[in-house]
Design an enzyme around this catalytic site. Structure first.
Site, PDB file in Angstrom:
ATOM      1  N   CYS A   7       0.844  -1.208   0.000  1.00 46.53           N
ATOM      2  CA  CYS A   7       0.000   0.000   0.000  1.00 46.53           C
ATOM      3  C   CYS A   7       0.874   1.250   0.000  1.00 46.53           C
ATOM      4  O   CYS A   7       0.558   2.239  -0.686  1.00 46.53           O
ATOM      5  CB  CYS A   7      -0.943   0.005   1.202  1.00 46.53           C
ATOM      6  SG  CYS A   7      -2.359  -1.117   1.050  1.00 46.53           S
ATOM      7  N   HIS A 100      -0.587 -10.271  -4.420  1.00 47.12           N
ATOM      8  CA  HIS A 100       0.326  -9.915  -5.514  1.00 47.12           C
ATOM      9  C   HIS A 100       0.582 -11.135  -6.376  1.00 47.12           C
ATOM     10  O   HIS A 100       0.562 -12.269  -5.915  1.00 47.12           O
ATOM     11  CB  HIS A 100       1.637  -9.326  -4.990  1.00 47.12           C
ATOM     12  CG  HIS A 100       2.344 -10.168  -3.967  1.00 47.12           C
ATOM     13  ND1 HIS A 100       1.942 -10.199  -2.659  1.00 47.12           N
ATOM     14  CD2 HIS A 100       3.405 -10.994  -4.053  1.00 47.12           C
ATOM     15  CE1 HIS A 100       2.736 -11.000  -1.976  1.00 47.12           C
ATOM     16  NE2 HIS A 100       3.634 -11.516  -2.798  1.00 47.12           N
TER      17      HIS A 100
HETATM   18  P1  AMP Z   1       5.946 -13.100  -1.376  1.00 46.91           P
HETATM   19  O1  AMP Z   1       7.127 -13.702  -0.656  1.00 46.91           O
HETATM   20  O2  AMP Z   1       5.296 -14.018  -2.349  1.00 46.91           O
HETATM   21  O3  AMP Z   1       4.985 -12.475  -0.393  1.00 46.91           O
HETATM   22  O4  AMP Z   1       6.542 -11.937  -2.288  1.00 46.91           O
HETATM   23  C1  AMP Z   1       6.886 -10.687  -1.789  1.00 46.91           C
HETATM   24  C2  AMP Z   1       7.895 -10.131  -2.736  1.00 46.91           C
HETATM   25  O5  AMP Z   1       8.030  -8.755  -2.474  1.00 46.91           O
HETATM   26  C3  AMP Z   1       9.313 -10.743  -2.644  1.00 46.91           C
HETATM   27  O6  AMP Z   1       9.663 -11.351  -3.877  1.00 46.91           O
HETATM   28  C4  AMP Z   1      10.190  -9.544  -2.306  1.00 46.91           C
HETATM   29  O7  AMP Z   1      11.461  -9.588  -2.939  1.00 46.91           O
HETATM   30  C5  AMP Z   1       9.347  -8.387  -2.800  1.00 46.91           C
HETATM   31  N1  AMP Z   1       9.610  -7.114  -2.162  1.00 46.91           N
HETATM   32  C6  AMP Z   1       9.731  -6.856  -0.830  1.00 46.91           C
HETATM   33  N2  AMP Z   1       9.938  -5.543  -0.605  1.00 46.91           N
HETATM   34  C7  AMP Z   1       9.945  -4.954  -1.832  1.00 46.91           C
HETATM   35  C8  AMP Z   1      10.123  -3.610  -2.279  1.00 46.91           C
HETATM   36  N3  AMP Z   1      10.324  -2.594  -1.425  1.00 46.91           N
HETATM   37  N4  AMP Z   1      10.088  -3.370  -3.603  1.00 46.91           N
HETATM   38  C9  AMP Z   1       9.895  -4.378  -4.493  1.00 46.91           C
HETATM   39  N5  AMP Z   1       9.701  -5.672  -4.125  1.00 46.91           N
HETATM   40  C10 AMP Z   1       9.738  -5.958  -2.812  1.00 46.91           C
END
Ligand code: AMP
Length: 114
Positions: A7, A100
């Site tokens: 968000c 996501h």
């Molecule tokens: P999940 O583990 O499926 O919940 O995926 C969350 C994803 O968010 C992971 O692949 C992280 O690398 C990514 N992530 C976490 N923080 C950020 C951020 N600030 N910008 C872009 N991606 C992020």
């Protein structure tokens, strides 16, 4: 939603690299890419994960899937293929509680899903 990382990214409070955006969705590059293309597609409204889609707006959910395709097209993946993953809950290692869709492509991936 307060204290939701995605968000805050959607609001522009935390920087991200935008790939695609429309009225209902936002897509940005994953900070720790697992493939040459690794983009996250998120709804702009807060939905915790796939376990909450029963109470989510149909148009928003459809927009997410269309955004996945738009991202694949923009990244040149339609011909070579791409993988779309949405982790839900602890067994799937969901680390951000905002729905996501990972869009992964640009390399030959394993036929295993783990
Ligand atoms: P999940 O583990 O499926 O919940 O995926 C969350 C994803 O968010 C992971 O692949 C992280 O690398 C990514 N992530 C976490 N923080 C950020 C951020 N600030 N910008 C872009 N991606 C992020």
């Amino acid at each position: 939603m307060e204290n939701c990382l995605f968000c805050k990214i959607i609001a522009g409070d935390i920087p991200s690299t935008r790939v695609y955006e429309d009225e209902m969705t936002y897509a940005f590059r994953d900070i720790a890419p697992m493939a040459p293309t690794h983009v996250l597609v998120v709804p702009k409204t807060h939905i915790g994960g796939m376990d909450e889609v029963d109470s989510a707006d149909d148009a928003t959910l459809a927009a997410c899937l269309r955004a996945v395709r738009k991202v694949a097209e923009a990244e040149g993946l339609l011909a070579s293929g791409f993988r779309t993953i949405s982790n839900c809950g602890s067994d799937a290692c969901q680390s951000v509680r905002h729905l996501h869709f990972h869009v992964l492509g640009g390399k030959q991936m394993s036929d295993r899903m783990d």
